[in-house]
Design an enzyme around this catalytic site. Structure first.
Site, mmCIF file in Angstrom:
data_model
loop_
_atom_site.group_PDB
_atom_site.id
_atom_site.type_symbol
_atom_site.label_atom_id
_atom_site.label_comp_id
_atom_site.label_asym_id
_atom_site.label_seq_id
_atom_site.Cartn_x
_atom_site.Cartn_y
_atom_site.Cartn_z
ATOM 1 N N LYS A 42 -21.131 34.951 -67.771
ATOM 2 C CA LYS A 42 -21.043 33.672 -66.645
ATOM 3 C C LYS A 42 -21.504 34.319 -65.331
ATOM 4 O O LYS A 42 -21.704 33.497 -64.430
ATOM 5 C CB LYS A 42 -19.628 33.266 -66.785
ATOM 6 C CG LYS A 42 -19.122 32.612 -68.048
ATOM 7 C CD LYS A 42 -17.704 32.478 -67.816
ATOM 8 C CE LYS A 42 -16.849 32.152 -69.196
ATOM 9 N NZ LYS A 42 -15.444 32.128 -69.104
ATOM 10 N N GLY A 43 -21.487 35.552 -65.249
ATOM 11 C CA GLY A 43 -21.597 36.275 -63.879
ATOM 12 C C GLY A 43 -23.040 35.746 -63.153
ATOM 13 O O GLY A 43 -22.853 36.052 -61.888
ATOM 14 N N GLU A 97 -28.994 38.935 -63.457
ATOM 15 C CA GLU A 97 -27.749 39.574 -63.768
ATOM 16 C C GLU A 97 -27.072 39.669 -62.223
ATOM 17 O O GLU A 97 -27.500 39.820 -61.298
ATOM 18 C CB GLU A 97 -28.082 40.936 -64.268
ATOM 19 C CG GLU A 97 -27.571 41.170 -65.593
ATOM 20 C CD GLU A 97 -26.332 41.053 -65.906
ATOM 21 O OE1 GLU A 97 -25.360 40.272 -65.071
ATOM 22 O OE2 GLU A 97 -25.801 41.832 -66.942
ATOM 23 N N ASP A 101 -24.248 47.984 -64.024
ATOM 24 C CA ASP A 101 -23.118 48.940 -64.060
ATOM 25 C C ASP A 101 -23.629 50.046 -64.832
ATOM 26 O O ASP A 101 -24.251 50.938 -64.376
ATOM 27 C CB ASP A 101 -21.979 48.164 -64.360
ATOM 28 C CG ASP A 101 -20.586 49.002 -64.196
ATOM 29 O OD1 ASP A 101 -20.667 50.029 -63.345
ATOM 30 O OD2 ASP A 101 -19.584 48.775 -64.697
ATOM 31 N N PHE A 150 -14.587 48.236 -57.944
ATOM 32 C CA PHE A 150 -14.625 46.956 -58.405
ATOM 33 C C PHE A 150 -14.854 45.716 -57.819
ATOM 34 O O PHE A 150 -14.027 45.780 -56.726
ATOM 35 C CB PHE A 150 -13.464 46.716 -59.443
ATOM 36 C CG PHE A 150 -13.859 45.931 -60.617
ATOM 37 C CD1 PHE A 150 -14.497 46.137 -61.551
ATOM 38 C CD2 PHE A 150 -13.233 44.525 -60.482
ATOM 39 C CE1 PHE A 150 -14.646 45.223 -62.639
ATOM 40 C CE2 PHE A 150 -13.349 43.481 -61.168
ATOM 41 C CZ PHE A 150 -14.354 43.845 -62.736
ATOM 42 N N VAL A 151 -15.829 44.963 -57.740
ATOM 43 C CA VAL A 151 -15.933 43.815 -56.979
ATOM 44 C C VAL A 151 -15.924 42.366 -57.507
ATOM 45 O O VAL A 151 -16.346 42.535 -58.713
ATOM 46 C CB VAL A 151 -17.654 44.169 -56.118
ATOM 47 C CG1 VAL A 151 -17.617 45.497 -55.585
ATOM 48 C CG2 VAL A 151 -18.523 44.147 -57.291
ATOM 49 N N ASP A 157 -16.219 38.099 -61.631
ATOM 50 C CA ASP A 157 -14.953 37.929 -61.560
ATOM 51 C C ASP A 157 -14.099 39.095 -61.921
ATOM 52 O O ASP A 157 -14.762 40.218 -62.539
ATOM 53 C CB ASP A 157 -14.680 37.012 -63.108
ATOM 54 C CG ASP A 157 -15.079 37.781 -64.304
ATOM 55 O OD1 ASP A 157 -16.001 38.576 -64.502
ATOM 56 O OD2 ASP A 157 -13.998 37.927 -65.090
ATOM 57 N N ARG A 163 -14.617 34.080 -59.145
ATOM 58 C CA ARG A 163 -15.935 33.751 -59.150
ATOM 59 C C ARG A 163 -16.715 32.874 -58.036
ATOM 60 O O ARG A 163 -17.648 33.205 -57.766
ATOM 61 C CB ARG A 163 -16.251 33.228 -60.442
ATOM 62 C CG ARG A 163 -16.089 34.021 -61.703
ATOM 63 C CD ARG A 163 -16.967 33.327 -62.961
ATOM 64 N NE ARG A 163 -16.451 33.859 -64.133
ATOM 65 C CZ ARG A 163 -16.764 35.039 -64.758
ATOM 66 N NH1 ARG A 163 -18.009 35.804 -64.270
ATOM 67 N NH2 ARG A 163 -16.490 35.627 -66.017
HETATM 68 P P1 IMP Z 1 -22.955 47.062 -67.899
HETATM 69 O O1 IMP Z 1 -23.363 46.821 -69.376
HETATM 70 O O2 IMP Z 1 -22.036 48.138 -67.780
HETATM 71 O O3 IMP Z 1 -24.132 47.291 -66.819
HETATM 72 O O4 IMP Z 1 -22.021 45.873 -67.178
HETATM 73 C C1 IMP Z 1 -22.602 44.849 -67.043
HETATM 74 C C2 IMP Z 1 -21.417 43.636 -66.625
HETATM 75 O O5 IMP Z 1 -20.117 44.024 -66.457
HETATM 76 C C3 IMP Z 1 -21.805 42.920 -65.445
HETATM 77 O O6 IMP Z 1 -22.844 41.886 -65.841
HETATM 78 C C4 IMP Z 1 -20.512 42.401 -65.156
HETATM 79 O O7 IMP Z 1 -20.218 41.165 -65.603
HETATM 80 C C5 IMP Z 1 -19.518 43.236 -65.669
HETATM 81 N N1 IMP Z 1 -19.161 44.219 -64.395
HETATM 82 C C6 IMP Z 1 -19.686 45.599 -64.112
HETATM 83 N N2 IMP Z 1 -19.081 45.801 -62.849
HETATM 84 C C7 IMP Z 1 -18.346 44.884 -62.469
HETATM 85 C C8 IMP Z 1 -17.688 44.647 -61.019
HETATM 86 O O8 IMP Z 1 -17.511 45.527 -60.250
HETATM 87 N N3 IMP Z 1 -16.933 43.524 -61.084
HETATM 88 C C9 IMP Z 1 -17.198 42.544 -62.085
HETATM 89 N N4 IMP Z 1 -17.925 42.673 -63.150
HETATM 90 C C10 IMP Z 1 -18.349 43.720 -63.375
HETATM 91 MG MG MG Z 2 -22.711 39.909 -66.183
#
Ligand code: IMP
Ligand code: MG
Length: 181
Positions: A42-43, A97, A101, A150-151, A157, A163
């Site tokens: 949902k981000g 996206e 991360d 963490f943001v 969220d 959100r």
């Molecule tokens: P990745 O697969 O580790 O790149 O993570 C991707 C997903 O993790 C992102 O689309 C976010 O939904 C969530 N995410 C990663 N870091 C944060 C953060 O600092 N705050 C909130 N959601 C995060």
């Molecule tokens: Mg996301």
């Protein structure tokens, strides 16, 4: 809600300006092409709705849902929950996206779209945390590089909250300390 935020990392004004710039670049780069924006729910919702209106060429949109964080702050395994409705072989796919991360989510999704025969697959992320990258992936369009905290806000969220915060902020560590244990 706003009391839980330690610090504003990116203001509303900075976001608005950057979204316009990204929209302009994307409009130039994809002019004359069949563009499909794919939002990862949902981000993506806030960023996607602003970004698509900053793009002034014809486009289509679709969404996917993947399982990622649950209520913790560490990325686990990626699983597809809701798939696209359209046939991507007709399109140049641009993933939208909230944040890159570990990169595991986008690495998984990008490979999947390539296997399905999309004309091209690129990634547009509002935020990038390069310090935490595990998967071999780089975004083609990045709004802001941010440090490893963490943001929340502007679609992002923590435990499904924040959100609707209007800027990108770092959450007070005591708000998620119980989850890190
Ligand atoms: P990745 O697969 O580790 O790149 O993570 C991707 C997903 O993790 C992102 O689309 C976010 O939904 C969530 N995410 C990663 N870091 C944060 C953060 O600092 N705050 C909130 N959601 C995060
Ligand atoms: Mg996301």
């Amino acid at each position: 809600m706003y009391n839980d935020i330690q610090e504003i990392l990116v203001s509303e004004e900075e976001i608005a300006k950057k979204v316009k710039e990204l929209g302009k670049r994307i409009s130039d780069d994809y002019a004359g092409e069949n563009l499909l924006l794919v939002g990862v729910l949902k981000g993506c919702v806030v960023f996607m709705s602003d970004l698509m209106r900053a793009i002034d060429i014809p486009l289509s949109i679709d969404f996917m849902t993947v399982s990622s964080y649950g209520s913790g702050t560490v990325s686990g395994e990626v699983k597809m929950l809701t798939d696209l409705r359209c046939d991507v072989s007709q399109f140049h796919v641009l993933f939208v996206e909230d944040i890159l991360d570990s990169g595991k989510t986008l690495f998984f999704l990008k490979n999947m779209m390539e296997k399905r025969g999309a004309k091209s697959v690129k990634v547009c992320t509002l935020l990038d945390k390069p310090a935490r990258r595990v998967a071999d992936i780089k975004a083609d369009y990045v709004g802001f590089d941010i440090p490893d905290s963490f943001v929340v806000g502007y679609g992002l969220d923590f435990d499904e909250k924040y959100r609707n915060v209007r800027f990108i902020g770092a959450l007070k560590p005591e708000k998620y300390a119980h989850i890190l244990g």
